[in-house]
Design a protein around this motif. Sequence first.
Motif, PDB file in Angstrom:
ATOM      1  N   TYR A 216       0.836  -1.202   0.000  1.00  0.00           N
ATOM      2  CA  TYR A 216       0.000   0.000   0.000  1.00  0.00           C
ATOM      3  C   TYR A 216       0.873   1.256   0.000  1.00  0.00           C
ATOM      4  O   TYR A 216       0.589   2.229  -0.717  1.00  0.00           O
ATOM      5  CB  TYR A 216      -0.913   0.002   1.211  1.00  0.00           C
ATOM      6  CG  TYR A 216      -1.924   1.130   1.208  1.00  0.00           C
ATOM      7  CD1 TYR A 216      -3.150   0.989   0.563  1.00  0.00           C
ATOM      8  CD2 TYR A 216      -1.646   2.341   1.837  1.00  0.00           C
ATOM      9  CE1 TYR A 216      -4.069   2.024   0.536  1.00  0.00           C
ATOM     10  CE2 TYR A 216      -2.557   3.382   1.824  1.00  0.00           C
ATOM     11  CZ  TYR A 216      -3.767   3.214   1.179  1.00  0.00           C
ATOM     12  OH  TYR A 216      -4.670   4.248   1.149  1.00  0.00           O
ATOM     13  N   GLU A 217       1.941   1.257   0.788  1.00  0.00           N
ATOM     14  CA  GLU A 217       2.834   2.416   0.843  1.00  0.00           C
ATOM     15  C   GLU A 217       3.508   2.645  -0.504  1.00  0.00           C
ATOM     16  O   GLU A 217       3.663   3.798  -0.941  1.00  0.00           O
ATOM     17  CB  GLU A 217       3.881   2.205   1.930  1.00  0.00           C
ATOM     18  CG  GLU A 217       3.305   2.246   3.347  1.00  0.00           C
ATOM     19  CD  GLU A 217       4.314   1.854   4.402  1.00  0.00           C
ATOM     20  OE1 GLU A 217       5.421   1.398   4.016  1.00  0.00           O
ATOM     21  OE2 GLU A 217       4.010   1.996   5.606  1.00  0.00           O
ATOM     22  N   LEU A 218       3.904   1.572  -1.185  1.00  0.00           N
ATOM     23  CA  LEU A 218       4.510   1.714  -2.506  1.00  0.00           C
ATOM     24  C   LEU A 218       3.513   2.298  -3.497  1.00  0.00           C
ATOM     25  O   LEU A 218       3.859   3.146  -4.326  1.00  0.00           O
ATOM     26  CB  LEU A 218       5.018   0.350  -3.000  1.00  0.00           C
ATOM     27  CG  LEU A 218       6.267  -0.197  -2.307  1.00  0.00           C
ATOM     28  CD1 LEU A 218       6.564  -1.615  -2.792  1.00  0.00           C
ATOM     29  CD2 LEU A 218       7.473   0.711  -2.567  1.00  0.00           C
ATOM     30  N   GLY A 219       2.256   1.834  -3.405  1.00  0.00           N
ATOM     31  CA  GLY A 219       1.225   2.372  -4.281  1.00  0.00           C
ATOM     32  C   GLY A 219       0.978   3.847  -4.018  1.00  0.00           C
ATOM     33  O   GLY A 219       0.761   4.634  -4.950  1.00  0.00           O
ATOM     34  N   GLN A 220       1.010   4.233  -2.744  1.00  0.00           N
ATOM     35  CA  GLN A 220       0.813   5.640  -2.389  1.00  0.00           C
ATOM     36  C   GLN A 220       1.953   6.499  -2.916  1.00  0.00           C
ATOM     37  O   GLN A 220       1.732   7.601  -3.429  1.00  0.00           O
ATOM     38  CB  GLN A 220       0.714   5.771  -0.867  1.00  0.00           C
ATOM     39  CG  GLN A 220       0.260   7.131  -0.388  1.00  0.00           C
ATOM     40  CD  GLN A 220      -1.170   7.442  -0.792  1.00  0.00           C
ATOM     41  OE1 GLN A 220      -1.981   6.533  -0.940  1.00  0.00           O
ATOM     42  NE2 GLN A 220      -1.457   8.714  -0.987  1.00  0.00           N
ATOM     43  N   GLN A 221       3.181   5.976  -2.815  1.00  0.00           N
ATOM     44  CA  GLN A 221       4.331   6.712  -3.343  1.00  0.00           C
ATOM     45  C   GLN A 221       4.223   6.877  -4.862  1.00  0.00           C
ATOM     46  O   GLN A 221       4.555   7.942  -5.403  1.00  0.00           O
ATOM     47  CB  GLN A 221       5.625   5.982  -2.983  1.00  0.00           C
ATOM     48  CG  GLN A 221       5.948   5.974  -1.495  1.00  0.00           C
ATOM     49  CD  GLN A 221       7.147   5.113  -1.162  1.00  0.00           C
ATOM     50  OE1 GLN A 221       7.880   4.670  -2.057  1.00  0.00           O
ATOM     51  NE2 GLN A 221       7.377   4.864   0.119  1.00  0.00           N
ATOM     52  N   PHE A 222       3.740   5.842  -5.526  1.00  0.00           N
ATOM     53  CA  PHE A 222       3.574   5.918  -6.978  1.00  0.00           C
ATOM     54  C   PHE A 222       2.564   7.002  -7.346  1.00  0.00           C
ATOM     55  O   PHE A 222       2.785   7.791  -8.270  1.00  0.00           O
ATOM     56  CB  PHE A 222       3.118   4.567  -7.525  1.00  0.00           C
ATOM     57  CG  PHE A 222       2.791   4.589  -8.989  1.00  0.00           C
ATOM     58  CD1 PHE A 222       3.794   4.491  -9.942  1.00  0.00           C
ATOM     59  CD2 PHE A 222       1.475   4.727  -9.426  1.00  0.00           C
ATOM     60  CE1 PHE A 222       3.501   4.530 -11.296  1.00  0.00           C
ATOM     61  CE2 PHE A 222       1.176   4.763 -10.775  1.00  0.00           C
ATOM     62  CZ  PHE A 222       2.194   4.665 -11.715  1.00  0.00           C
ATOM     63  N   LEU A 223       1.436   7.060  -6.626  1.00  0.00           N
ATOM     64  CA  LEU A 223       0.422   8.074  -6.903  1.00  0.00           C
ATOM     65  C   LEU A 223       0.973   9.479  -6.672  1.00  0.00           C
ATOM     66  O   LEU A 223       0.673  10.414  -7.429  1.00  0.00           O
ATOM     67  CB  LEU A 223      -0.805   7.836  -6.030  1.00  0.00           C
ATOM     68  CG  LEU A 223      -1.700   6.659  -6.418  1.00  0.00           C
ATOM     69  CD1 LEU A 223      -2.778   6.432  -5.363  1.00  0.00           C
ATOM     70  CD2 LEU A 223      -2.343   6.894  -7.780  1.00  0.00           C
ATOM     71  N   GLU A 224       1.774   9.632  -5.622  1.00  0.00           N
ATOM     72  CA  GLU A 224       2.363  10.942  -5.347  1.00  0.00           C
ATOM     73  C   GLU A 224       3.338  11.346  -6.454  1.00  0.00           C
ATOM     74  O   GLU A 224       3.350  12.506  -6.891  1.00  0.00           O
ATOM     75  CB  GLU A 224       3.071  10.912  -3.991  1.00  0.00           C
ATOM     76  CG  GLU A 224       2.111  10.774  -2.815  1.00  0.00           C
ATOM     77  CD  GLU A 224       2.828  10.562  -1.501  1.00  0.00           C
ATOM     78  OE1 GLU A 224       4.080  10.467  -1.523  1.00  0.00           O
ATOM     79  OE2 GLU A 224       2.153  10.495  -0.451  1.00  0.00           O
ATOM     80  N   LYS A 225       4.163  10.406  -6.918  1.00  0.00           N
ATOM     81  CA  LYS A 225       5.089  10.697  -8.009  1.00  0.00           C
ATOM     82  C   LYS A 225       4.336  11.033  -9.291  1.00  0.00           C
ATOM     83  O   LYS A 225       4.731  11.935 -10.043  1.00  0.00           O
ATOM     84  CB  LYS A 225       6.008   9.491  -8.248  1.00  0.00           C
ATOM     85  CG  LYS A 225       6.983   9.206  -7.105  1.00  0.00           C
ATOM     86  CD  LYS A 225       8.015  10.306  -6.962  1.00  0.00           C
ATOM     87  CE  LYS A 225       9.036   9.947  -5.893  1.00  0.00           C
ATOM     88  NZ  LYS A 225      10.040  11.046  -5.693  1.00  0.00           N
ATOM     89  N   GLU A 226       3.252  10.310  -9.543  1.00  0.00           N
ATOM     90  CA  GLU A 226       2.460  10.577 -10.741  1.00  0.00           C
ATOM     91  C   GLU A 226       1.820  11.952 -10.664  1.00  0.00           C
ATOM     92  O   GLU A 226       1.746  12.681 -11.668  1.00  0.00           O
ATOM     93  CB  GLU A 226       1.389   9.491 -10.895  1.00  0.00           C
ATOM     94  CG  GLU A 226       0.539   9.611 -12.151  1.00  0.00           C
ATOM     95  CD  GLU A 226       1.318   9.421 -13.432  1.00  0.00           C
ATOM     96  OE1 GLU A 226       0.766   9.740 -14.506  1.00  0.00           O
ATOM     97  OE2 GLU A 226       2.481   8.949 -13.379  1.00  0.00           O
TER      98      GLU A 226
END
Length: 239
Positions: A216-226
Amino acid sequence: MDNIGYTSLTRQSGLMREMQSIANNIANASTTGFRREGVIFSEFVHALEKDDPSLSMATANTRALNLQQGALTQTGGAFDFAIEGVGFFMVEGPNGQFLTRAGSFTPSSEGELVAPDGYRLLDGGGSPVFVPPDAQSVSLAADGTLSADGRALALIGLFSPTDQNDLRHVAGSRFEAPNGVEPALADAVVLQGFIEGSNVDPITEVARMIEVQRSYELGQQFLEKEDERIRAVLKTVIG
């Protein structure tokens, strides 16, 4: 929002459901007859406009029950029953009939065997199981035949859902089978003086919780980068 955003959000939503399921499993690690529950991820393809490509997303709306047998604990109680093998007891309450592996019962004031919350244990024909209040000794045979003072009283019903994949968790250790039930014909032994525990392994669940949290944390980081990427593009274009 573009396709990447939709795909990521549906995955995050599924991971949240899985985290909730894991937390519920851990909370019920000591609940009699509880069955571990998981979440199944599947692909969902949504058709867009005529000339646009389809949108593929991950969904986690399906829950899966682990029906592996839990550990049996000897209590010595005359009305503590456990099933060794396939099948469920059936109990009846104000809101209908439910399947359960939790076999701790006591006689009510009317002599009916009931669960701690008052749900009545049913026999193979769907009738409440009755034990005379003045019975001196109660015994249970391996086939589920309940006797008092040497006289057979009832055959405790063992049932299985018609569709194993259709079994739904209602609350605690109770389940419903929307497509109906049928007598459990597989080899099963009913034990007296035992109860079946939860089939949840707390260590495995905690390890899985850490894994899901990291995902979940990796997915959140991806959304923030996007989000940062899109903002940078807009800033460049707008000037």
